[in-house]
Design a protein around this motif. Structure first.
Motif, PDB file in Angstrom:
ATOM      1  N   ALA A 116      -1.829   9.673  -5.875  1.00 33.52           N
ATOM      2  CA  ALA A 116      -1.163   8.578  -5.139  1.00 33.52           C
ATOM      3  C   ALA A 116      -1.333   8.766  -3.631  1.00 33.52           C
ATOM      4  O   ALA A 116      -1.753   9.834  -3.178  1.00 33.52           O
ATOM      5  CB  ALA A 116       0.325   8.572  -5.477  1.00 33.52           C
ATOM      6  N   GLY A 117      -1.017   7.707  -2.896  1.00 32.34           N
ATOM      7  CA  GLY A 117      -1.031   7.790  -1.426  1.00 32.34           C
ATOM      8  C   GLY A 117      -2.405   7.457  -0.851  1.00 32.34           C
ATOM      9  O   GLY A 117      -2.909   8.168   0.016  1.00 32.34           O
ATOM     10  N   PHE A 118      -2.979   6.344  -1.296  1.00 34.18           N
ATOM     11  CA  PHE A 118      -4.373   6.063  -0.910  1.00 34.18           C
ATOM     12  C   PHE A 118      -4.513   5.352   0.434  1.00 34.18           C
ATOM     13  O   PHE A 118      -5.613   5.037   0.870  1.00 34.18           O
ATOM     14  CB  PHE A 118      -5.095   5.316  -2.047  1.00 34.18           C
ATOM     15  CG  PHE A 118      -5.303   6.223  -3.224  1.00 34.18           C
ATOM     16  CD1 PHE A 118      -6.329   7.142  -3.213  1.00 34.18           C
ATOM     17  CD2 PHE A 118      -4.429   6.225  -4.305  1.00 34.18           C
ATOM     18  CE1 PHE A 118      -6.505   8.036  -4.263  1.00 34.18           C
ATOM     19  CE2 PHE A 118      -4.592   7.113  -5.362  1.00 34.18           C
ATOM     20  CZ  PHE A 118      -5.647   8.023  -5.340  1.00 34.18           C
ATOM     21  N   THR A 119      -3.388   5.078   1.076  1.00 34.20           N
ATOM     22  CA  THR A 119      -3.393   4.645   2.474  1.00 34.20           C
ATOM     23  C   THR A 119      -4.272   3.401   2.707  1.00 34.20           C
ATOM     24  O   THR A 119      -5.058   3.345   3.659  1.00 34.20           O
ATOM     25  CB  THR A 119      -3.806   5.841   3.385  1.00 34.20           C
ATOM     26  OG1 THR A 119      -3.085   6.999   2.940  1.00 34.20           O
ATOM     27  CG2 THR A 119      -3.460   5.620   4.842  1.00 34.20           C
ATOM     28  N   GLY A 120      -4.140   2.440   1.792  1.00 31.67           N
ATOM     29  CA  GLY A 120      -4.877   1.179   1.957  1.00 31.67           C
ATOM     30  C   GLY A 120      -6.370   1.325   1.803  1.00 31.67           C
ATOM     31  O   GLY A 120      -7.135   0.435   2.175  1.00 31.67           O
ATOM     32  N   HIS A 121      -6.784   2.435   1.207  1.00 35.60           N
ATOM     33  CA  HIS A 121      -8.221   2.720   1.135  1.00 35.60           C
ATOM     34  C   HIS A 121      -8.506   3.448  -0.186  1.00 35.60           C
ATOM     35  O   HIS A 121      -9.036   4.547  -0.203  1.00 35.60           O
ATOM     36  CB  HIS A 121      -8.591   3.593   2.350  1.00 35.60           C
ATOM     37  CG  HIS A 121     -10.047   3.891   2.483  1.00 35.60           C
ATOM     38  ND1 HIS A 121     -10.991   2.913   2.672  1.00 35.60           N
ATOM     39  CD2 HIS A 121     -10.727   5.056   2.444  1.00 35.60           C
ATOM     40  CE1 HIS A 121     -12.192   3.472   2.772  1.00 35.60           C
ATOM     41  NE2 HIS A 121     -12.062   4.779   2.627  1.00 35.60           N
ATOM     42  N   MET A 181       0.856  -1.198   0.000  1.00 35.43           N
ATOM     43  CA  MET A 181       0.000   0.000   0.000  1.00 35.43           C
ATOM     44  C   MET A 181       0.883   1.237   0.000  1.00 35.43           C
ATOM     45  O   MET A 181       2.047   1.173   0.377  1.00 35.43           O
ATOM     46  CB  MET A 181      -0.875   0.026   1.263  1.00 35.43           C
ATOM     47  CG  MET A 181      -1.782  -1.175   1.375  1.00 35.43           C
ATOM     48  SD  MET A 181      -2.581  -1.319   2.993  1.00 35.43           S
ATOM     49  CE  MET A 181      -1.490  -2.415   3.854  1.00 35.43           C
ATOM     50  N   GLY A 182       0.321   2.375  -0.375  1.00 34.39           N
ATOM     51  CA  GLY A 182       1.038   3.645  -0.280  1.00 34.39           C
ATOM     52  C   GLY A 182       0.377   4.479   0.806  1.00 34.39           C
ATOM     53  O   GLY A 182      -0.641   5.117   0.563  1.00 34.39           O
ATOM     54  N   TRP A 183       0.943   4.419   2.012  1.00 32.41           N
ATOM     55  CA  TRP A 183       0.333   5.168   3.122  1.00 32.41           C
ATOM     56  C   TRP A 183       0.842   6.604   3.114  1.00 32.41           C
ATOM     57  O   TRP A 183       2.057   6.847   3.026  1.00 32.41           O
ATOM     58  CB  TRP A 183       0.682   4.512   4.460  1.00 32.41           C
ATOM     59  CG  TRP A 183      -0.250   3.386   4.811  1.00 32.41           C
ATOM     60  CD1 TRP A 183      -1.000   2.646   3.944  1.00 32.41           C
ATOM     61  CD2 TRP A 183      -0.518   2.859   6.119  1.00 32.41           C
ATOM     62  NE1 TRP A 183      -1.710   1.679   4.629  1.00 32.41           N
ATOM     63  CE2 TRP A 183      -1.434   1.793   5.954  1.00 32.41           C
ATOM     64  CE3 TRP A 183      -0.072   3.171   7.393  1.00 32.41           C
ATOM     65  CZ2 TRP A 183      -1.908   1.050   7.031  1.00 32.41           C
ATOM     66  CZ3 TRP A 183      -0.542   2.433   8.461  1.00 32.41           C
ATOM     67  CH2 TRP A 183      -1.456   1.390   8.290  1.00 32.41           C
ATOM     68  N   SER A 184      -0.092   7.509   3.221  1.00 28.94           N
ATOM     69  CA  SER A 184       0.313   8.914   3.214  1.00 28.94           C
ATOM     70  C   SER A 184       0.510   9.387   4.653  1.00 28.94           C
ATOM     71  O   SER A 184      -0.140   8.892   5.582  1.00 28.94           O
ATOM     72  CB  SER A 184      -0.747   9.725   2.461  1.00 28.94           C
ATOM     73  OG  SER A 184      -1.281  10.717   3.254  1.00 28.94           O
ATOM     74  N   SER A 185       1.419  10.348   4.821  1.00 30.88           N
ATOM     75  CA  SER A 185       1.794  10.775   6.168  1.00 30.88           C
ATOM     76  C   SER A 185       0.617  11.398   6.920  1.00 30.88           C
ATOM     77  O   SER A 185       0.590  11.388   8.141  1.00 30.88           O
ATOM     78  CB  SER A 185       2.939  11.775   6.083  1.00 30.88           C
ATOM     79  OG  SER A 185       2.575  12.820   5.201  1.00 30.88           O
ATOM     80  N   ASP A 186      -0.380  11.945   6.198  1.00 31.34           N
ATOM     81  CA  ASP A 186      -1.549  12.496   6.894  1.00 31.34           C
ATOM     82  C   ASP A 186      -2.824  11.731   6.545  1.00 31.34           C
ATOM     83  O   ASP A 186      -3.928  12.220   6.758  1.00 31.34           O
ATOM     84  CB  ASP A 186      -1.710  13.997   6.602  1.00 31.34           C
ATOM     85  CG  ASP A 186      -1.913  14.292   5.122  1.00 31.34           C
ATOM     86  OD1 ASP A 186      -2.052  13.333   4.338  1.00 31.34           O
ATOM     87  OD2 ASP A 186      -1.934  15.478   4.748  1.00 31.34           O
TER      88      ASP A 186
END
Ligand SMILES: Cc1cc2nc3c(=O)[nH]c(=O)nc-3n(C[C@H](O)[C@H](O)[C@H](O)COP(=O)(O)OP(=O)(O)OC[C@H]3O[C@@H](n4cnc5c(N)ncnc54)[C@H](O)[C@@H]3O)c2cc1C
Length: 466
Positions: free
Chosen positions: A397-402, A374-379
């Protein structure tokens, strides 16, 4: 920062073995393009689809578009996820309310809820054969303390005038929660409209349609570097098969974005997760109740598993984060989807028998298990828009598993920005996105990393419960 692992495990979804797996529309790589899209997951494929089809309906020529995919088609998170398309209608609302205020908290809920219907509309219009089902999601709490605290926050927000969707149904009586959800030891449950899908089939359909409209897809072509060309403002995309010079680049590389644009280091972090498929073996005479809903089983504020039920009676379940979270190397910054997280297979063994009433004697067992990045975003919000200071570079990008209830709208909004040559996504248009998703300089510069604080929280909560 790492590129996609060259030899990932396969997943149940990838068993659909589409004709496109190793597709290269042309034998050699084009040397020029108007737009290069990096990544053939849901984000990149939806962007290609909108570029190709909106250009046609708007009577403008489809920009010459090349999609570059490092591995086989759709072999990143989209081809390895849980197939759960579930808007976050209430769980993160309190945090969003605190961080951004009630208007934006509502925007976030409305956007995700609308995505469900937009995906359904797309699947219907394109007649996509992808097992899309519209169901209800049951969020079931197995811990009274967690249930109480979530329900109390929900009531407090309502008393301040915040409106949750009418579709949200709350069950506070444990007996009813267990009876209706089928989850053993349920303490409370909340349900709302959600969906499930075979993501790989949906995405490969969008790619096939894009190729029909003139898009060039090149698989097993990792992008190694992107260099600016001062003379004409275009970008040179370097691969081991040659270079492409492009006016615009759409980065749909999710977890791997920082490998090409280091400003995303600590902003979009690769996080490894595990999913498996469970089914009752044929020929044993054993049966299990068909689950008509999708689920999240919430064990405490941080830990949950999520699962969908498929029309063949099998279950696809992901989570098992309790096996990983204390050992940061197993998940944080990990791009190795050639291996499972240790202990996860053990965790999912006899999972349905442990969690659901009526499955005890079913002999349900794991048929497939795989990992994904996954691409987890810092916020915890995706980054969508123009990359500040790099004209012509666009990111989603950065969908944080969702990502499933977010991506379609994000790709659509981004494509509008790419086509319009505008400065930013206009939030107030039909295709706007929630404000916190916008890629801004301020977000890139912010040094806060919620992923690490989340992990610390989990660890200390685990210890305090022992
Ligand atoms: C185990 C797991 C379970 C999940 N479960 C769910 C779920 O049930 N529901 C949900 O909503 N979300 C879920 N997610 C998250 C969801 O899958 C993602 O949010 C979504 O798929 C992201 O799509 P994407 O297209 O942005 O990224 P991806 O699907 O990861 O696509 C990015 C693509 O870019 C390619 N790429 C990267 N770098 C390069 C490069 N340098 N050159 C060329 N190509 C490159 C990659 O190979 C990849 O194919 C899950 C994710 C995982 C890993």
């Amino acid at each position: 920062m790492a590129f996609p692992h060259p030899q990932p495990m396969t997943s149940y979804w990838l068993s659909a073995a589409a004709d496109l797996a190793n597709h290269r529309t042309t034998e050699s790589l084009p040397t020029e393009a108007d737009v290069v899209i990096i990544g053939s997951g849901f984000s990149g494929s939806a962007a290609a689809y909108f570029l190709a089809t909106q250009s046609r309906t708007g009577n403008v020529k489809c920009p010459s578009t090349v999609i570059l995919e490092a591995r086989q088609v759709c072999s990143g998170a989209t081809g390895r996820n849980g197939g759960h398309m579930k808007p976050d209608t209430y769980y993160s609302a309190a945090e969003a309310y605190r961080n951004y205020g009630p208007k934006v908290a509502d925007e976030l809920i409305q956007f995700e809820t609308q995505q469900m219907f937009d995906v359904k509309r797309l699947v219907d219009a394109e007649r996509i054969d992808c097992d899309f089902e519209m169901t209800r999601a049951f969020d079931v709490f197995t811990d009274q303390q967690t249930a109480d605290s979530v329900l109390q926050t929900h009531e407090e927000m309502k008393s301040k005038g915040f409106s949750f969707p009418d579709d949200l149904h709350v069950i506070t009586d444990p007996k009813r929660a267990e009876q209706i959800s089928g989850v053993r030891g349920a303490k409370a449950a909340l349900s709302f409209t959600a969906g499930s899908v075979w993501p790989y089939k949906m995405v490969t359909h969008l790619l096939r349609r894009s190729i029909e409209e003139g898009v060039n897809l090149q698989t097993t072509t990792p992008v190694q570097q992107i260099l600016g060309n001062k003379a004409d403002g275009r970008w040179t995309v370097k691969t081991n098969r040659g270079n492409i010079v492009a006016k615009k680049i759409i980065m749909a590389s999710n977890a791997y974005t920082a490998a090409l644009f280091p400003e995303f280091k600590e902003k979009i972090v690769p996080v490894r997760g595990v999913v498996c498929r469970i089914s009752v073996p044929e020929g044993t005479g054993k049966r299990a109740p068909h689950l008509n809903n999708t689920y999240a089983l919430r064990f405490n504020p941080e830990h949950f598993d999520y699962l969908i039920s498929r029309s063949d009676g099998s279950i696809v379940v992901g989570g098992a984060d309790r096996c990983a979270v204390e050992k940061q190397d197993y998940w944080y910054g990990n791009t190795d989807d050639s291996q499972l997280i240790p202990e996860t297979e053990k965790y999912f063994t006899r999972y349905m028998q442990r969690m659901f009433n009526g499955w005890e004697d079913s002999k349900a067992h794991i048929t497939d298990i795989w990992s994904g990045i996954m691409g987890w975003s810092s916020d915890s919000m995706p980054f969508v828009g123009k990359l500040p200071g790099k004209p012509g570079i666009f990111i989603t990008a950065g969908f944080t598993g969702h990502g499933m209830p977010r991506i379609l709208g994000c790709s659509k909004a981004l494509v509008e920005l790419v086509q319009s040559d505008g400065e930013t996504i206009d939030m107030n248009t039909k295709n706007g996105i929630p404000t916190p998703y916008l890629l801004t300089e301020a977000r890139l510069e912010d040094k806060t990393n919620n992923i690490i604080s989340y992990a610390r929280n989990v660890t200390s909560n685990l210890k305090s419960r022992l």
